[in-house]
Write a protein that holds these residues in place. Structure first.
Motif, PDB file in Angstrom:
ATOM      1  N   ALA A 196      31.332  31.347   1.430  1.00  0.00           N
ATOM      2  CA  ALA A 196      30.082  30.928   1.028  1.00  0.00           C
ATOM      3  C   ALA A 196      30.124  29.429   0.839  1.00  0.00           C
ATOM      4  N   VAL A 197      31.207  28.940   0.328  1.00  0.00           N
ATOM      5  CA  VAL A 197      31.088  27.473   0.197  1.00  0.00           C
ATOM      6  C   VAL A 197      31.511  26.861   1.562  1.00  0.00           C
ATOM      7  N   VAL A 198      32.289  27.415   2.189  1.00  0.00           N
ATOM      8  CA  VAL A 198      32.688  27.036   3.678  1.00  0.00           C
ATOM      9  C   VAL A 198      31.538  26.979   4.550  1.00  0.00           C
ATOM     10  N   ALA A 199      30.618  28.184   4.428  1.00  0.00           N
ATOM     11  CA  ALA A 199      29.590  28.463   5.227  1.00  0.00           C
ATOM     12  C   ALA A 199      28.430  27.368   4.927  1.00  0.00           C
ATOM     13  N   LEU A 200      28.265  27.156   3.672  1.00  0.00           N
ATOM     14  CA  LEU A 200      27.255  26.019   3.237  1.00  0.00           C
ATOM     15  C   LEU A 200      27.818  24.630   3.718  1.00  0.00           C
ATOM     16  N   HIS A 201      28.945  24.299   3.788  1.00  0.00           N
ATOM     17  CA  HIS A 201      29.328  23.038   4.269  1.00  0.00           C
ATOM     18  C   HIS A 201      29.023  23.086   5.785  1.00  0.00           C
ATOM     19  N   ALA A 241      37.063  21.673   8.792  1.00  0.00           N
ATOM     20  CA  ALA A 241      38.588  22.086   8.693  1.00  0.00           C
ATOM     21  C   ALA A 241      39.000  21.673   7.501  1.00  0.00           C
ATOM     22  N   PRO A 242      38.902  20.507   7.384  1.00  0.00           N
ATOM     23  CA  PRO A 242      39.765  19.924   5.996  1.00  0.00           C
ATOM     24  C   PRO A 242      39.137  20.437   4.934  1.00  0.00           C
ATOM     25  N   PHE A 243      37.662  20.540   4.561  1.00  0.00           N
ATOM     26  CA  PHE A 243      37.076  21.017   3.629  1.00  0.00           C
ATOM     27  C   PHE A 243      37.758  22.481   3.261  1.00  0.00           C
ATOM     28  N   ALA A 244      37.542  23.189   4.278  1.00  0.00           N
ATOM     29  CA  ALA A 244      38.025  24.676   4.299  1.00  0.00           C
ATOM     30  C   ALA A 244      39.385  24.648   3.737  1.00  0.00           C
ATOM     31  N   ALA A 245      40.389  23.862   4.009  1.00  0.00           N
ATOM     32  CA  ALA A 245      41.685  24.008   3.705  1.00  0.00           C
ATOM     33  C   ALA A 245      41.865  23.662   2.125  1.00  0.00           C
ATOM     34  N   VAL A 246      41.341  22.412   1.753  1.00  0.00           N
ATOM     35  CA  VAL A 246      41.189  22.051   0.368  1.00  0.00           C
ATOM     36  C   VAL A 246      40.746  23.052  -0.417  1.00  0.00           C
ATOM     37  N   THR A 247      39.445  23.761  -0.197  1.00  0.00           N
ATOM     38  CA  THR A 247      38.820  24.859  -1.114  1.00  0.00           C
ATOM     39  C   THR A 247      39.462  25.900  -1.159  1.00  0.00           C
ATOM     40  N   ALA A 248      40.438  26.311   0.191  1.00  0.00           N
ATOM     41  CA  ALA A 248      41.271  27.460   0.100  1.00  0.00           C
ATOM     42  C   ALA A 248      42.325  27.400  -0.817  1.00  0.00           C
ATOM     43  N   ALA A 249      43.051  26.210  -0.855  1.00  0.00           N
ATOM     44  CA  ALA A 249      44.059  25.880  -2.064  1.00  0.00           C
ATOM     45  C   ALA A 249      43.534  25.983  -3.302  1.00  0.00           C
ATOM     46  N   LEU A 251      38.640  15.770  -2.735  1.00  0.00           N
ATOM     47  CA  LEU A 251      37.318  16.438  -2.370  1.00  0.00           C
ATOM     48  C   LEU A 251      36.276  15.887  -1.838  1.00  0.00           C
ATOM     49  N   LEU A 252      36.093  14.621  -2.196  1.00  0.00           N
ATOM     50  CA  LEU A 252      35.054  13.741  -1.631  1.00  0.00           C
ATOM     51  C   LEU A 252      35.128  13.657  -0.025  1.00  0.00           C
ATOM     52  N   PRO A 253      36.319  13.026   0.420  1.00  0.00           N
ATOM     53  CA  PRO A 253      36.554  12.903   1.783  1.00  0.00           C
ATOM     54  C   PRO A 253      36.411  14.175   2.671  1.00  0.00           C
ATOM     55  N   ALA A 254      36.866  15.227   1.923  1.00  0.00           N
ATOM     56  CA  ALA A 254      36.843  16.515   2.645  1.00  0.00           C
ATOM     57  C   ALA A 254      35.266  17.153   2.834  1.00  0.00           C
ATOM     58  N   LEU A 255      34.486  16.739   1.519  1.00  0.00           N
ATOM     59  CA  LEU A 255      33.181  17.409   1.618  1.00  0.00           C
ATOM     60  C   LEU A 255      32.262  16.489   2.565  1.00  0.00           C
ATOM     61  N   LEU A 256      32.630  15.208   2.697  1.00  0.00           N
ATOM     62  CA  LEU A 256      31.871  14.411   3.542  1.00  0.00           C
ATOM     63  C   LEU A 256      32.391  14.254   5.107  1.00  0.00           C
ATOM     64  N   TRP A 257      33.511  14.960   5.499  1.00  0.00           N
ATOM     65  CA  TRP A 257      33.937  14.960   6.667  1.00  0.00           C
ATOM     66  C   TRP A 257      33.190  15.881   7.648  1.00  0.00           C
ATOM     67  N   ARG A 258      32.674  15.399   8.864  1.00  0.00           N
ATOM     68  CA  ARG A 258      31.775  16.194   9.754  1.00  0.00           C
ATOM     69  C   ARG A 258      32.445  17.613   9.897  1.00  0.00           C
ATOM     70  N   ASP A 259      33.912  17.542  10.296  1.00  0.00           N
ATOM     71  CA  ASP A 259      34.660  18.883  10.675  1.00  0.00           C
ATOM     72  C   ASP A 259      34.804  19.476   9.406  1.00  0.00           C
ATOM     73  N   GLY A 278      26.001  21.390   6.568  1.00  0.00           N
ATOM     74  CA  GLY A 278      25.761  20.012   6.323  1.00  0.00           C
ATOM     75  C   GLY A 278      26.183  19.720   4.864  1.00  0.00           C
ATOM     76  N   PRO A 279      27.053  18.631   4.757  1.00  0.00           N
ATOM     77  CA  PRO A 279      27.117  18.089   3.268  1.00  0.00           C
ATOM     78  C   PRO A 279      26.038  18.181   2.210  1.00  0.00           C
ATOM     79  N   LEU A 280      25.195  17.648   2.562  1.00  0.00           N
ATOM     80  CA  LEU A 280      23.909  17.594   1.710  1.00  0.00           C
ATOM     81  C   LEU A 280      23.487  19.062   1.449  1.00  0.00           C
ATOM     82  N   MET A 281      23.555  20.163   2.443  1.00  0.00           N
ATOM     83  CA  MET A 281      23.199  21.490   1.921  1.00  0.00           C
ATOM     84  C   MET A 281      24.187  22.110   0.816  1.00  0.00           C
ATOM     85  N   LEU A 282      25.501  21.812   1.201  1.00  0.00           N
ATOM     86  CA  LEU A 282      26.358  22.030   0.038  1.00  0.00           C
ATOM     87  C   LEU A 282      26.141  21.343  -1.263  1.00  0.00           C
TER      88      LEU A 282
END
Length: 280
Positions: free
Chosen positions: A124-129, A26-34, A16-24, A132-136
């Protein structure tokens, strides 16, 4: 058990951490969708769905495909407000009526409502990401801090039970500890934002721009939703006669057990940010 919990937590953080901190996003969206798909499978099992796995795939795939083609735009404030009001109504009704009443709700309503709530939380979690990571992170920390403070505050001072028939371990003193901790977190974040400008792109500074009274009411409301979301999942599990939503996360139970408090908070936080001009 402790070793299992630690190993599982480390494994989740490693993903989760690398996906959360990644600027793009897409990786965060994929992990959280799973993760939401796994939670949808658990919800189906808790509510007697024989094809829960199919619902899990649908909840993971369909919102992700919409996001992929449309983009994780924030929803109109009126839609976000409708989702939040829906959560408030459902939480108030279910927690007031208790465990025995949950099974009287039509199964299709329970299933569809839960899957829709998971899809809304994911969006919502993807839109928050995307803000920016700090917002989420500021939203996630609100829920985590409230939960941790409630646990330790309840153990230290808990006397009056919050909902003894749903979750006997929770107390009013613990809930109050969670509120105090969230307010302390907000003040600490504001102090940080005064010396580190990037921290201003987060929940607490955006709310503070609307005035301290508005910010206080918003934080109280989000904390209350966090506590109620946790209680709601406990009610559903108690109705199903199980301790954990599944065994997917050794030592921690299921995915729902880890995200229950987030489900009503994420859409509400996104809506508050939209109304406060925090979309950028």
């Amino acid at each position: 058990m402790l070793k299992q919990r630690i190993l599982t937590a480390v494994g989740l953080l490693a993903i989760l951490l690398p996906a959360l901190l990644w600027r793009d996003t897409a990786p965060f969206a994929a992990v959280t969708a799973a993760l939401m798909g796994a939670a949808a499978w658990e919800w189906g099992r808790l509510n007697g769905c024989s094809a829960a796995w199919l619902a899990g795939v649908a909840v993971a795939a369909l919102p992700w495909l919409l996001w992929w083609f449309w983009g994780a735009a924030g929803w109109p404030p009126v839609l976000g407000a409708a989702v939040t009001v829906g959560w408030v109504v459902v939480l108030a009704l279910t927690l007031h009526r208790g465990v025995d009443d949950w099974g009287r709700w039509p199964r299709r309503v329970r299933l569809a409502g839960g899957w829709l709530a998971l899809a809304c939380a994911w969006w919502a979690v993807v839109a928050l990401h995307t803000r920016g990571p700090l917002m989420l992170l500021s939203v996630l920390l609100l829920v985590w801090v409230a939960d941790i403070a409630a646990y330790f505050g309840g153990r230290a001072w808990g006397r009056r039970k919050l909902a003894p028939r749903i979750s006997p371990g929770k107390s009013w003193e613990g809930a109050a500890s969670g509120v105090v901790a969230v307010l302390a977190l907000a003040l600490a974040w504001m102090a940080l934002s005064a010396v580190w400008p990037p921290a201003r792109a987060a929940l607490y500074p955006v709310l503070a721009q609307q005035g301290w009274l508005v910010a206080l009411l918003a934080l109280l409301g989000l904390t209350a939703l966090s506590v109620a979301g946790d209680l709601f999942e406990s009610l559903v599990k108690r109705s199903a006669g199980v301790k954990d939503s599944s065994g997917l996360l050794p030592g921690h139970g299921g995915v729902l057990d880890r995200i229950d408090a987030l489900l009503p908070v994420l859409p509400a936080a996104l809506t508050l940010l939209s109304l406060s001009g925090g979309d950028a």
